[in-house]
Design an enzyme around this catalytic site. Structure first.
Site, PDB file in Angstrom:
ATOM      1  N   CYS A  37       0.778  -1.220   0.087  1.00 46.66           N
ATOM      2  CA  CYS A  37      -0.187   0.196   0.073  1.00 46.66           C
ATOM      3  C   CYS A  37       0.751   1.183   0.068  1.00 46.66           C
ATOM      4  O   CYS A  37       0.673   2.176  -0.902  1.00 46.66           O
ATOM      5  CB  CYS A  37      -1.124  -0.056   1.259  1.00 46.66           C
ATOM      6  SG  CYS A  37      -0.418  -0.482   2.572  1.00 46.66           S
TER       7      CYS A  37
HETATM    8  N1  LIG Z   1      -4.326  -4.519   4.819  1.00 52.80           N
HETATM    9  C1  LIG Z   1      -3.894  -3.714   3.862  1.00 52.80           C
HETATM   10  O1  LIG Z   1      -4.172  -2.458   3.982  1.00 52.80           O
HETATM   11  C2  LIG Z   1      -2.886  -4.422   3.021  1.00 52.80           C
HETATM   12  C3  LIG Z   1      -2.629  -5.657   2.886  1.00 52.80           C
HETATM   13  N2  LIG Z   1      -1.842  -6.369   2.229  1.00 52.80           N
HETATM   14  C4  LIG Z   1      -1.397  -7.371   2.434  1.00 52.80           C
HETATM   15  O2  LIG Z   1      -2.189  -8.512   1.746  1.00 52.80           O
HETATM   16  C5  LIG Z   1      -2.334  -9.660   2.638  1.00 52.80           C
HETATM   17  C6  LIG Z   1      -3.683  -9.760   3.493  1.00 52.80           C
HETATM   18  O3  LIG Z   1      -3.804  -8.691   4.213  1.00 52.80           O
HETATM   19  P1  LIG Z   1      -5.099  -8.558   5.090  1.00 52.80           P
HETATM   20  O4  LIG Z   1      -6.045  -8.630   4.438  1.00 52.80           O
HETATM   21  O5  LIG Z   1      -4.980  -7.117   5.641  1.00 52.80           O
HETATM   22  O6  LIG Z   1      -4.904  -9.537   6.314  1.00 52.80           O
HETATM   23  P2  LIG Z   1      -5.697 -10.031   7.575  1.00 52.80           P
HETATM   24  O7  LIG Z   1      -4.803 -10.500   8.493  1.00 52.80           O
HETATM   25  O8  LIG Z   1      -6.857  -9.226   7.609  1.00 52.80           O
HETATM   26  O9  LIG Z   1      -6.356 -11.494   6.842  1.00 52.80           O
HETATM   27  C7  LIG Z   1      -5.539 -12.533   6.559  1.00 52.80           C
HETATM   28  C8  LIG Z   1      -6.275 -13.662   5.814  1.00 52.80           C
HETATM   29  O10 LIG Z   1      -5.334 -14.747   5.661  1.00 52.80           O
HETATM   30  C9  LIG Z   1      -6.120 -16.072   6.126  1.00 52.80           C
HETATM   31  N3  LIG Z   1      -4.776 -16.761   6.583  1.00 52.80           N
HETATM   32  C10 LIG Z   1      -3.741 -16.142   7.581  1.00 52.80           C
HETATM   33  N4  LIG Z   1      -3.012 -17.487   7.584  1.00 52.80           N
HETATM   34  C11 LIG Z   1      -3.034 -18.164   6.393  1.00 52.80           C
HETATM   35  C12 LIG Z   1      -2.637 -19.350   6.061  1.00 52.80           C
HETATM   36  N5  LIG Z   1      -1.474 -19.860   6.588  1.00 52.80           N
HETATM   37  N6  LIG Z   1      -3.016 -20.063   4.992  1.00 52.80           N
HETATM   38  C13 LIG Z   1      -4.026 -19.733   4.388  1.00 52.80           C
HETATM   39  N7  LIG Z   1      -4.992 -18.486   4.810  1.00 52.80           N
HETATM   40  C14 LIG Z   1      -4.274 -17.873   5.851  1.00 52.80           C
HETATM   41  C15 LIG Z   1      -6.742 -15.404   7.138  1.00 52.80           C
HETATM   42  O11 LIG Z   1      -7.814 -16.257   7.159  1.00 52.80           O
HETATM   43  P3  LIG Z   1      -8.267 -17.559   8.074  1.00 52.80           P
HETATM   44  O12 LIG Z   1      -7.286 -17.393   9.357  1.00 52.80           O
HETATM   45  O13 LIG Z   1      -9.676 -17.486   8.312  1.00 52.80           O
HETATM   46  O14 LIG Z   1      -7.863 -18.997   7.151  1.00 52.80           O
HETATM   47  C16 LIG Z   1      -7.447 -14.170   6.836  1.00 52.80           C
HETATM   48  O15 LIG Z   1      -8.523 -14.300   5.938  1.00 52.80           O
HETATM   49  C17 LIG Z   1      -1.002  -9.580   3.639  1.00 52.80           C
HETATM   50  O16 LIG Z   1      -0.031 -10.105   3.059  1.00 52.80           O
HETATM   51  C18 LIG Z   1      -0.933  -8.002   3.623  1.00 52.80           C
HETATM   52  O17 LIG Z   1       0.353  -7.494   4.025  1.00 52.80           O
HETATM   53  C19 LIG Z   1      -1.119  -5.416   0.959  1.00 52.80           C
HETATM   54  C20 LIG Z   1      -1.716  -4.277   0.714  1.00 52.80           C
HETATM   55  C21 LIG Z   1      -2.682  -3.397   1.847  1.00 52.80           C
HETATM   56  C1  LIG Z   2      -0.832   0.424   9.230  1.00 50.95           C
HETATM   57  C2  LIG Z   2       0.171  -0.532   8.774  1.00 50.95           C
HETATM   58  O1  LIG Z   2       0.677  -1.529   9.829  1.00 50.95           O
HETATM   59  N1  LIG Z   2       0.435  -1.225   7.563  1.00 50.95           N
HETATM   60  C3  LIG Z   2       1.280  -1.978   7.230  1.00 50.95           C
HETATM   61  C4  LIG Z   2       1.540  -2.171   5.697  1.00 50.95           C
HETATM   62  C5  LIG Z   2       0.484  -2.936   4.810  1.00 50.95           C
HETATM   63  C6  LIG Z   2       0.681  -3.392   3.584  1.00 50.95           C
HETATM   64  O2  LIG Z   2       0.697  -3.055   2.614  1.00 50.95           O
HETATM   65  O3  LIG Z   2       1.612  -4.339   3.878  1.00 50.95           O
HETATM   66  P1  LIG Z   2       2.218  -5.520   3.005  1.00 50.95           P
HETATM   67  O4  LIG Z   2       3.548  -5.100   2.133  1.00 50.95           O
HETATM   68  O5  LIG Z   2       2.605  -6.766   4.143  1.00 50.95           O
HETATM   69  O6  LIG Z   2       1.258  -6.051   2.005  1.00 50.95           O
HETATM   70  C7  LIG Z   2       2.570  -2.182   7.974  1.00 50.95           C
HETATM   71  O7  LIG Z   2       3.228  -1.056   8.237  1.00 50.95           O
HETATM   72  O8  LIG Z   2       3.183  -3.282   8.034  1.00 50.95           O
END
Ligand SMILES: NC(=O)C1=CN([C@@H]2O[C@H](COP(=O)(O)OP(=O)(O)OC[C@H]3O[C@@H](n4cnc5c(N)ncnc54)[C@H](OP(=O)(O)O)[C@@H]3O)[C@@H](O)[C@H]2O)C=CC1
Ligand SMILES: CC(=O)N[C@@H](CCC(=O)OP(=O)(O)O)C(=O)O
Length: 343
Positions: free
Chosen positions: A149
């Protein structure tokens, strides 16, 4: 119709994929996983999907995933890389919202992510999914590394200046703020309401894993001096949104109309809005939408660029769908046209 699987359907970015994909005219949602909620109807957990999605969560089963045209991994770092070789072999395409394939050098990846990479042989093939930088390569890709992000907001904000060679690449500062959903849905005491509400702090100074990702992106368009970027993330007491304030210094004699430069660079980009000169973009104008809104300010040699996105949409799920549209030869904006929510 494109048959889609989402691994990690209970997390913040997984839910955002669901919200956007249920109304995508070319998508059939086929598999949505959750390890903890397997068997439970998805609309039971997310009632707003009731009547729109008749599916239950399933355990992660690579054979079921492999029957889909594309698999989105909305999972923690280190999950997608365990399944990618099997899925690509089976002919599925993969879009990883995590960071498993974002850095090209396996040694650099392992140092920042603190684990061995399970399939470093795919790092070269993976295409970094920032359409404004790699549109043509995304269209032909089997494996997309969806950007982080902060790197999305910072790269889009600084790209025109570096491509045009107008600023000193050794003097860049990215002062960034993110809403708490950026950290994901899992419980953590320091992210609880009492810790984050009416509070504000920086974190990860000189230690954030998005630093090498941003430097890698900007390095592909930088010429001359080595790139040096000070990146400081902060935690905003908001649910969603990223605000990046970017500082750069013009080279001596670089007298260019920066407003015209930004407008021309992003004229054909459906999801980058360059605001009129002197504007200040707000998080409310990108909330739940796939836009990046940018404003550029100049005073003498000093340039300040303001770049805002919704971390869960252009910073994650929306950008992932934009990439899917490109990979399947669809209109890039399909399913992503809704405007931002009102404040
Ligand atoms: N939040 C953000 O703004 C952003 C996030 N990201 C990246 O996107 C990814 C997801 O982020 P986010 O949605 O915030 O994370 P969350 O923690 O909200 O969700 C993670 C999801 O992954 C599942 N999960 C966890 N471990 C495992 C595993 N070992 N195998 C299969 N499923 C698994 C969980 O589901 P369950 O436990 O039900 O199986 C849950 O649905 C991360 O890598 C994050 O860094 C990227 C850009 C922005
Ligand atoms: C507020 C906050 O904690 N933000 C996350 C970034 C989310 C994200 O984009 O992380 P990935 O690179 O893992 O996809 C962080 O700084 O770790």
């Amino acid at each position: 119709m494109i048959k889609v699987a989402i691994v990690g359907g209970t997390g913040y970015t997984g839910v955002e994929l669901l919200r956007l994909l249920v109304q995508h005219p070319q998508v059939e949602l086929a598999v949505i996983t959750s390890r903890g909620e397997a068997g439970r109807p998805v609309s039971d957990l997310f009632p707003s999907l009731s009547g729109r999605l008749d599916l239950a969560f399933r355990e992660v089963d690579v054979r079921a995933l492999a029957t889909c045209d594309v698999v989105f991994f909305a999972t923690p770092n280190g999950v997608a890389m365990q399944q990618v070789p099997t899925l690509l072999d089976a002919g599925a395409r993969v879009i990883d919202l995590a960071a498993d394939f974002r850095l090209r050098d396996p040694a650099v990846w392992e140092r920042w992510y603190g684990m061995p990479h399970a399939c470093p042989q795919f790092l070269e093939e993976a295409v970094y999914g920032l359409p404004e930088l790699n549109r043509e390569r995304i269209a032909g890709a089997r494996l997309i590394a969806n950007p982080g992000c902060y790197p999305t907001a910072v790269t889009l904000g600084l790209l025109p200046l570096l491509e045009a060679g107008l600023v000193d690449p050794g003097e860049l500062v990215a002062d960034c703020k993110s809403g708490v959903s950026g950290a994901g849905r899992h419980a953590r005491a320091d992210l609880s309401f009492c810790e984050t509400n009416e509070n504000f702090k920086a974190y990860g100074v000189f230690a954030h894993r998005h630093q090498p990702e941003i430097v890698q992106n900007l390095g592909t368009v930088t010429t001359g001096a080595a790139l040096d970027l000070t990146f400081v993330p902060h935690l905003l007491p908001l649910n969603r949104g990223i605000h990046a304030t970017l500082y750069a210094r013009l080279h001596a004699g670089a007298a260019t109309d920066l407003q015209a430069l930004y407008e021309s660079r992003y004229r054909d980009e459906p999801f980058v809005r360059v605001l009129s000169a002197g504007s200040h973009p707000q998080l409310s104008e990108v909330r739940a939408g796939n836009d990046c809104a940018i404003a550029v300010h100049v005073s003498g040699k000093r340039v300040v660029v303001l770049s805002v996105i919704d971390n869960l949409v252009k910073g994650a799920a929306g950008q992932a769908i934009q990439n899917m549209n490109l990979m399947f030869g669809l209109d890039e904006t399909l399913g992503l046209r809704q405007p931002a929510l009102a404040p």
